[in-house]
Motif scaffolding. Structure first.
Motif, PDB file in Angstrom:
ATOM      1  N   SER A 162      -3.984  26.180  -6.042  1.00  0.00           N
ATOM      2  CA  SER A 162      -4.671  25.512  -5.088  1.00  0.00           C
ATOM      3  C   SER A 162      -5.677  26.324  -4.596  1.00  0.00           C
ATOM      4  CB  SER A 162      -3.724  24.622  -4.268  1.00  0.00           C
ATOM      5  OG  SER A 162      -3.361  25.537  -3.169  1.00  0.00           O
ATOM      6  N   ALA A 163      -6.764  25.752  -3.738  1.00  0.00           N
ATOM      7  CA  ALA A 163      -7.490  26.506  -3.214  1.00  0.00           C
ATOM      8  C   ALA A 163      -7.461  26.584  -1.806  1.00  0.00           C
ATOM      9  CB  ALA A 163      -9.210  25.831  -3.441  1.00  0.00           C
ATOM     10  N   GLU A 164      -6.096  26.255  -1.264  1.00  0.00           N
ATOM     11  CA  GLU A 164      -5.928  26.265   0.186  1.00  0.00           C
ATOM     12  C   GLU A 164      -5.947  27.563   0.773  1.00  0.00           C
ATOM     13  OE1 GLU A 164      -2.093  23.650   1.252  1.00  0.00           O
ATOM     14  OE2 GLU A 164      -1.808  24.199  -0.762  1.00  0.00           O
TER      15      GLU A 164
ATOM     16  N   PHE B  65       4.830  33.195   7.955  1.00  0.00           N
ATOM     17  CA  PHE B  65       5.170  32.657   6.665  1.00  0.00           C
ATOM     18  C   PHE B  65       4.339  31.499   6.233  1.00  0.00           C
ATOM     19  CE2 PHE B  65       8.881  29.963   4.790  1.00  0.00           C
ATOM     20  CZ  PHE B  65       8.974  30.665   3.694  1.00  0.00           C
ATOM     21  N   GLN B  66       3.965  31.630   4.904  1.00  0.00           N
ATOM     22  CA  GLN B  66       2.804  30.707   4.409  1.00  0.00           C
ATOM     23  C   GLN B  66       3.636  29.803   3.138  1.00  0.00           C
ATOM     24  OE1 GLN B  66      -0.248  30.047   5.728  1.00  0.00           O
ATOM     25  NE2 GLN B  66      -0.759  32.094   6.595  1.00  0.00           N
ATOM     26  N   ILE B  67       3.357  28.537   2.928  1.00  0.00           N
ATOM     27  CA  ILE B  67       3.614  27.684   1.895  1.00  0.00           C
ATOM     28  C   ILE B  67       2.314  26.930   1.670  1.00  0.00           C
ATOM     29  CG2 ILE B  67       4.949  25.966   0.959  1.00  0.00           C
ATOM     30  CD1 ILE B  67       7.071  26.508   2.961  1.00  0.00           C
TER      31      ILE B  67
ATOM     32  N   TYR C 125       0.958  -1.224   0.036  1.00  0.00           N
ATOM     33  CA  TYR C 125      -0.093  -0.156   0.277  1.00  0.00           C
ATOM     34  C   TYR C 125       0.874   1.296  -0.041  1.00  0.00           C
ATOM     35  CZ  TYR C 125      -3.281  -3.754   1.295  1.00  0.00           C
ATOM     36  OH  TYR C 125      -4.179  -4.636   1.557  1.00  0.00           O
ATOM     37  N   SER C 126       0.829   2.159  -1.126  1.00  0.00           N
ATOM     38  CA  SER C 126       1.677   3.350  -1.344  1.00  0.00           C
ATOM     39  C   SER C 126       0.753   4.549  -0.560  1.00  0.00           C
ATOM     40  CB  SER C 126       1.933   3.380  -2.816  1.00  0.00           C
ATOM     41  OG  SER C 126       2.385   4.595  -3.135  1.00  0.00           O
ATOM     42  N   GLN C 127       1.512   5.209   0.111  1.00  0.00           N
ATOM     43  CA  GLN C 127       1.364   6.647   0.564  1.00  0.00           C
ATOM     44  C   GLN C 127       1.536   7.692  -0.382  1.00  0.00           C
ATOM     45  OE1 GLN C 127      -0.878   6.655   3.377  1.00  0.00           O
ATOM     46  NE2 GLN C 127      -0.427   4.412   3.604  1.00  0.00           N
ATOM     47  N   PRO C 128       0.786   8.764  -0.561  1.00  0.00           N
ATOM     48  CA  PRO C 128       1.221   9.822  -1.364  1.00  0.00           C
ATOM     49  C   PRO C 128       2.462  10.386  -0.902  1.00  0.00           C
ATOM     50  CG  PRO C 128      -1.169  10.199  -0.454  1.00  0.00           C
ATOM     51  CD  PRO C 128      -0.619   9.070   0.218  1.00  0.00           C
ATOM     52  N   PRO C 129       3.413  10.889  -1.677  1.00  0.00           N
ATOM     53  CA  PRO C 129       4.703  11.544  -1.545  1.00  0.00           C
ATOM     54  C   PRO C 129       4.327  12.988  -0.658  1.00  0.00           C
ATOM     55  CG  PRO C 129       4.716  10.577  -3.588  1.00  0.00           C
ATOM     56  CD  PRO C 129       3.071  10.582  -3.215  1.00  0.00           C
ATOM     57  N   ARG C 130       5.270  13.048  -0.009  1.00  0.00           N
ATOM     58  CA  ARG C 130       5.422  14.482   0.762  1.00  0.00           C
ATOM     59  C   ARG C 130       6.599  15.128   0.138  1.00  0.00           C
ATOM     60  NH1 ARG C 130       5.042  11.368   5.062  1.00  0.00           N
ATOM     61  NH2 ARG C 130       6.936  12.209   6.144  1.00  0.00           N
ATOM     62  N   TYR C 131       6.520  16.374  -0.077  1.00  0.00           N
ATOM     63  CA  TYR C 131       7.306  17.370  -0.718  1.00  0.00           C
ATOM     64  C   TYR C 131       7.734  18.349   0.078  1.00  0.00           C
ATOM     65  CZ  TYR C 131       5.340  14.864  -4.963  1.00  0.00           C
ATOM     66  OH  TYR C 131       4.939  13.947  -5.880  1.00  0.00           O
ATOM     67  N   TYR C 132       9.101  18.761   0.136  1.00  0.00           N
ATOM     68  CA  TYR C 132       9.842  19.306   1.073  1.00  0.00           C
ATOM     69  C   TYR C 132      10.826  20.477   0.196  1.00  0.00           C
ATOM     70  CZ  TYR C 132       7.610  16.698   4.645  1.00  0.00           C
ATOM     71  OH  TYR C 132       6.745  15.937   5.615  1.00  0.00           O
TER      72      TYR C 132
ATOM     73  N   PHE D 215       1.513  25.143   5.934  1.00  0.00           N
ATOM     74  CA  PHE D 215       2.851  24.535   5.404  1.00  0.00           C
ATOM     75  C   PHE D 215       2.360  23.087   4.417  1.00  0.00           C
ATOM     76  CE2 PHE D 215       6.689  21.905   5.471  1.00  0.00           C
ATOM     77  CZ  PHE D 215       7.477  22.900   5.332  1.00  0.00           C
ATOM     78  N   ASN D 216       2.182  23.588   3.044  1.00  0.00           N
ATOM     79  CA  ASN D 216       1.904  22.580   2.268  1.00  0.00           C
ATOM     80  C   ASN D 216       2.854  21.537   2.182  1.00  0.00           C
ATOM     81  OD1 ASN D 216       1.887  21.448  -0.663  1.00  0.00           O
ATOM     82  ND2 ASN D 216      -0.160  22.150  -0.698  1.00  0.00           N
ATOM     83  N   THR D 217       2.735  20.092   2.201  1.00  0.00           N
ATOM     84  CA  THR D 217       3.548  19.030   1.816  1.00  0.00           C
ATOM     85  C   THR D 217       3.129  18.088   0.794  1.00  0.00           C
ATOM     86  OG1 THR D 217       2.712  17.565   3.703  1.00  0.00           O
ATOM     87  CG2 THR D 217       4.472  18.933   4.217  1.00  0.00           C
ATOM     88  N   SER D 218       1.724  18.446   0.220  1.00  0.00           N
ATOM     89  CA  SER D 218       1.182  17.642  -0.906  1.00  0.00           C
ATOM     90  C   SER D 218       1.589  17.991  -2.235  1.00  0.00           C
ATOM     91  CB  SER D 218      -0.149  17.460  -0.491  1.00  0.00           C
ATOM     92  OG  SER D 218      -0.870  18.739  -0.505  1.00  0.00           O
ATOM     93  N   SER D 219       1.716  19.096  -2.465  1.00  0.00           N
ATOM     94  CA  SER D 219       2.085  19.770  -3.715  1.00  0.00           C
ATOM     95  C   SER D 219       3.708  19.810  -3.955  1.00  0.00           C
ATOM     96  CB  SER D 219       1.688  20.882  -4.044  1.00  0.00           C
ATOM     97  OG  SER D 219       0.160  20.761  -3.765  1.00  0.00           O
ATOM     98  N   LYS D 220       4.244  19.194  -5.209  1.00  0.00           N
ATOM     99  CA  LYS D 220       5.613  19.636  -5.698  1.00  0.00           C
ATOM    100  C   LYS D 220       5.899  21.055  -5.873  1.00  0.00           C
ATOM    101  CE  LYS D 220       7.172  17.767  -9.512  1.00  0.00           C
ATOM    102  NZ  LYS D 220       7.468  16.894 -10.416  1.00  0.00           N
ATOM    103  N   GLU D 221       4.894  21.596  -6.649  1.00  0.00           N
ATOM    104  CA  GLU D 221       5.129  23.092  -7.051  1.00  0.00           C
ATOM    105  C   GLU D 221       4.369  23.804  -6.036  1.00  0.00           C
ATOM    106  OE1 GLU D 221       6.836  23.904  -9.420  1.00  0.00           O
ATOM    107  OE2 GLU D 221       7.166  21.753 -10.225  1.00  0.00           O
ATOM    108  N   LYS D 222       5.061  24.800  -5.213  1.00  0.00           N
ATOM    109  CA  LYS D 222       4.465  25.452  -4.157  1.00  0.00           C
ATOM    110  C   LYS D 222       4.659  26.965  -4.634  1.00  0.00           C
ATOM    111  CE  LYS D 222       6.171  21.810  -0.925  1.00  0.00           C
ATOM    112  NZ  LYS D 222       4.965  21.141  -0.615  1.00  0.00           N
ATOM    113  N   THR D 223       4.056  27.648  -3.492  1.00  0.00           N
ATOM    114  CA  THR D 223       4.099  29.337  -3.378  1.00  0.00           C
ATOM    115  C   THR D 223       4.325  29.589  -2.131  1.00  0.00           C
ATOM    116  OG1 THR D 223       2.807  29.779  -5.190  1.00  0.00           O
ATOM    117  CG2 THR D 223       3.114  31.458  -3.834  1.00  0.00           C
TER     118      THR D 223
END
Length: 243
Positions: A213-215, A206-208, A154-161, A223-231
């Motif tokens: 996205s509609a975050e 400080f926001q990421i 069972y694979s979990q979604p990757p987390r991006y940093y 602090f978003n970890t689900s998206s590879k491309e961030k702002t």
């Protein structure tokens, strides 16, 4: 004559003193002009570190057989990941979790009559931390190929940093400060004043967030970890004197 001259001088002194005192009171109560502005610093960036996790399990009435099957699965998982270009030392296996399995029994009337032991479930998790983001991302999608080998993975979604976060934060503060200063200068210019010295500066949260996205922003900081491309974004609230 001297008496009259003394009286005149004394009267003049009183008038001058009153004028000075009155002016001091006026200046004391007069507030200095200020302008408060908020500047925004933003930057899009791509994550350069990925953390991916998954797990696999085996069930058997005999715990020894379950563990032996799990060992075979661990070898199959390791061989698969190494064949995909993941160094063996990057594959971190966690301790095996053992859970007894029971079946709950009920009578025809719905009363609980006890439970039946069904065996054991052994589960093991693994994690990979890598700067080869695209490679690990691809593996996380293709890992289900192990099902063809009988491995229940069972694979979990990757987390991006992002490893350069502190440098990015400093850059964002600089951008937000400059943005606020430009806003203050325009306000002062439009009001016929000139911008004075900086009185105070306060940094916002400080926001990421994920790009496009509609975050929602939060008071504690997103602090978003689900998206590879961030702002990344930050605000600076500055207070300037005007003259």
């Amino acid at each position: 004559m001297r008496k009259h001259l003394t009286s005149i001088i004394f009267a003049i002194a009183i008038i001058v003193a009153a004028a000075i005192l009155g002016n001091a009171v006026i200046n004391r109560n007069k507030k200095s002009g200020t302008v408060d502005v908020t500047g925004l610093g933003e930057k899009n960036f791509t994550s350069d570190l990925v953390v991916w996790e998954g797990n696999f399990s085996r069930d058997n009435f005999d715990i020894k057989i379950a563990y032996s099957d799990l060992e075979k699965d661990r070898k199959a998982v390791t061989d698969y990941l190494v064949s995909k270009g993941i160094p063996k030392e990057k594959i971190i296996f966690q301790a095996v979790n053992t859970n007894p399995l029971y079946q709950q029994n009920y009578s025809s009337s719905g009363n609980f009559t006890g439970q039946t032991f069904l065996g054991y479930q052994l589960n093991q998790s693994l994690s990979i931390e890598s700067t080869e983001v695209e490679k690990v991302e691809k593996i996380s999608r293709e890992i289900t190929e192990l099902l063809l080998q009988g491995v229940k993975f069972y694979s979990q979604p990757p987390r991006y940093y992002y490893t350069q976060l502190e440098s990015l934060k400093i850059e964002m503060i600089s951008k937000a400060t400059e943005d606020a200063r430009v806003r203050a200068e325009r306000i002062a210019e439009n009001s016929g004043s000139k911008l004075g010295r900086l009185i105070s500066a306060n940094m916002g949260i400080f926001q990421i967030t994920g790009q496009n996205s509609a975050e929602d922003y939060s008071w504690g900081g997103t602090f978003n970890t689900s998206s590879k491309e961030k702002t990344a974004s930050i605000t600076m609230r500055l207070s300037y004197g005007v003259r």
